[in-house]
Design a protein around this motif. Structure first.
Motif, mmCIF file in Angstrom:
data_model
loop_
_atom_site.group_PDB
_atom_site.id
_atom_site.type_symbol
_atom_site.label_atom_id
_atom_site.label_comp_id
_atom_site.label_asym_id
_atom_site.label_seq_id
_atom_site.Cartn_x
_atom_site.Cartn_y
_atom_site.Cartn_z
ATOM 1 N N LEU A 3 8.658 -19.617 -10.762
ATOM 2 C CA LEU A 3 7.631 -19.244 -9.799
ATOM 3 C C LEU A 3 8.026 -17.958 -9.075
ATOM 4 C CD1 LEU A 3 5.034 -19.749 -8.210
ATOM 5 C CD2 LEU A 3 6.368 -21.218 -6.690
ATOM 6 N N PHE A 4 9.293 -17.840 -8.716
ATOM 7 C CA PHE A 4 9.762 -16.614 -8.061
ATOM 8 C C PHE A 4 9.515 -15.409 -8.967
ATOM 9 C CE2 PHE A 4 12.897 -13.283 -7.590
ATOM 10 C CZ PHE A 4 12.729 -12.947 -6.256
ATOM 11 N N CYS A 5 9.866 -15.526 -10.230
ATOM 12 C CA CYS A 5 9.670 -14.414 -11.173
ATOM 13 C C CYS A 5 8.202 -14.023 -11.247
ATOM 14 C CB CYS A 5 10.187 -14.790 -12.557
ATOM 15 S SG CYS A 5 11.979 -14.970 -12.638
ATOM 16 N N ARG A 6 7.346 -15.033 -11.305
ATOM 17 C CA ARG A 6 5.910 -14.766 -11.388
ATOM 18 C C ARG A 6 5.402 -14.095 -10.110
ATOM 19 N NH1 ARG A 6 2.810 -19.903 -12.313
ATOM 20 N NH2 ARG A 6 2.198 -19.710 -10.153
ATOM 21 N N LEU A 7 5.915 -14.508 -8.954
ATOM 22 C CA LEU A 7 5.506 -13.911 -7.684
ATOM 23 C C LEU A 7 6.068 -12.509 -7.493
ATOM 24 C CD1 LEU A 7 5.965 -16.914 -5.211
ATOM 25 C CD2 LEU A 7 3.801 -15.925 -5.998
ATOM 26 N N TYR A 8 7.243 -12.249 -8.062
ATOM 27 C CA TYR A 8 7.907 -10.970 -7.822
ATOM 28 C C TYR A 8 7.324 -9.809 -8.640
ATOM 29 C CZ TYR A 8 11.279 -7.227 -7.682
ATOM 30 O OH TYR A 8 11.847 -5.991 -7.551
ATOM 31 N N TYR A 9 6.847 -10.074 -9.839
ATOM 32 C CA TYR A 9 6.416 -8.976 -10.712
ATOM 33 C C TYR A 9 5.339 -8.067 -10.116
ATOM 34 C CZ TYR A 9 9.325 -9.537 -14.773
ATOM 35 O OH TYR A 9 10.393 -9.547 -15.622
ATOM 36 N N PRO A 10 4.264 -8.594 -9.505
ATOM 37 C CA PRO A 10 3.264 -7.666 -8.937
ATOM 38 C C PRO A 10 3.837 -6.716 -7.871
ATOM 39 C CG PRO A 10 2.305 -9.831 -9.209
ATOM 40 C CD PRO A 10 3.785 -9.977 -9.477
ATOM 41 N N PRO A 11 4.596 -7.206 -6.875
ATOM 42 C CA PRO A 11 5.178 -6.249 -5.919
ATOM 43 C C PRO A 11 6.180 -5.297 -6.578
ATOM 44 C CG PRO A 11 5.403 -8.487 -5.069
ATOM 45 C CD PRO A 11 4.842 -8.579 -6.450
ATOM 46 N N ILE A 82 7.485 -3.440 0.448
ATOM 47 C CA ILE A 82 6.733 -4.662 0.157
ATOM 48 C C ILE A 82 6.109 -5.151 1.461
ATOM 49 C CG2 ILE A 82 8.122 -5.348 -1.842
ATOM 50 C CD1 ILE A 82 9.421 -7.495 -0.106
ATOM 51 N N SER A 83 5.004 -5.861 1.333
ATOM 52 C CA SER A 83 4.277 -6.334 2.514
ATOM 53 C C SER A 83 4.977 -7.539 3.134
ATOM 54 C CB SER A 83 2.854 -6.710 2.120
ATOM 55 O OG SER A 83 2.858 -7.896 1.339
ATOM 56 N N HIS A 84 4.584 -7.808 4.363
ATOM 57 C CA HIS A 84 5.128 -8.979 5.055
ATOM 58 C C HIS A 84 4.726 -10.256 4.310
ATOM 59 C CE1 HIS A 84 6.815 -11.161 8.417
ATOM 60 N NE2 HIS A 84 5.725 -11.901 8.450
ATOM 61 N N GLY A 85 3.497 -10.286 3.800
ATOM 62 C CA GLY A 85 3.029 -11.453 3.041
ATOM 63 C C GLY A 85 3.842 -11.678 1.778
ATOM 64 N N ASP A 86 4.145 -10.596 1.062
ATOM 65 C CA ASP A 86 4.970 -10.723 -0.148
ATOM 66 C C ASP A 86 6.369 -11.203 0.207
ATOM 67 O OD1 ASP A 86 2.995 -9.967 -1.951
ATOM 68 O OD2 ASP A 86 3.601 -7.854 -1.959
ATOM 69 N N LEU A 87 6.940 -10.643 1.276
ATOM 70 C CA LEU A 87 8.280 -11.067 1.705
ATOM 71 C C LEU A 87 8.284 -12.548 2.060
ATOM 72 C CD1 LEU A 87 11.240 -10.389 2.435
ATOM 73 C CD2 LEU A 87 10.415 -9.972 4.759
ATOM 74 N N LEU A 90 7.952 -14.692 -1.207
ATOM 75 C CA LEU A 90 9.178 -14.632 -2.014
ATOM 76 C C LEU A 90 10.334 -15.317 -1.303
ATOM 77 C CD1 LEU A 90 8.724 -10.990 -3.276
ATOM 78 C CD2 LEU A 90 8.666 -13.051 -4.701
ATOM 79 N N SER A 91 10.449 -15.127 0.006
ATOM 80 C CA SER A 91 11.531 -15.753 0.771
ATOM 81 C C SER A 91 11.377 -17.266 0.805
ATOM 82 C CB SER A 91 11.574 -15.203 2.196
ATOM 83 O OG SER A 91 11.937 -13.854 2.180
ATOM 84 N N THR A 92 10.146 -17.741 0.933
ATOM 85 C CA THR A 92 9.894 -19.181 0.915
ATOM 86 C C THR A 92 10.306 -19.773 -0.425
ATOM 87 O OG1 THR A 92 8.078 -18.918 2.482
ATOM 88 C CG2 THR A 92 8.096 -20.940 1.177
#
Length: 111
Positions: A3-11, A82-87, A90-92
């Motif tokens: 899931l992290f990998c999938r979330l990280y690719y767009p940013p 990166i945006s606050h939302g992306d951080l 990803l941090s979660t």
């Protein structure tokens, strides 16, 4: 971790080119190492002391990689790459991985 990998690719694709190649690629490399360590820990021989020790060592590698990725993401956010939302997302995700790895490591060590 998937899931992290999938979330990280767009940013990652939106990072400035120098940062993407210097730091963004390190985040991708750390995530690949995490996936590798997870597979190796899962494949460890849980019936032997040596296998349990190796499994615990692999899980410690996962936890270390998570902290490295967390630091790189914080740097990207502080530089406004990166945006606050992306951080937050990803941090979660990384926090969840870290907690799961900590419980997994305890199971290896308690056997």
């Amino acid at each position: 971790m998937l899931l992290f990998c999938r979330l990280y690719y767009p940013p990652h694709n939106n990072l400035p080119k120098p940062f993407r190649f210097a730091v963004g690629e390190r985040i991708l490399a750390e995530s690949a190492e995490c996936l590798r360590a997870i597979v190796l820990a899962n494949a460890a021989d849980k019936a032997s002391a040596a296998g349990l020790a190796e499994g615990a060592a692999q899980v410690r590698r996962v936890r270390a990689s998570v902290e490295v990725m967390r630091g790189f993401l914080l740097l990207a956010w502080k530089l406004k790459f990166i945006s606050h939302g992306d951080l937050t997302a990803l941090s979660t995700c990384l926090e969840s991985i870290s907690k799961q790895a900590a419980r997994w490591e305890q199971r290896f060590e308690s056997r």
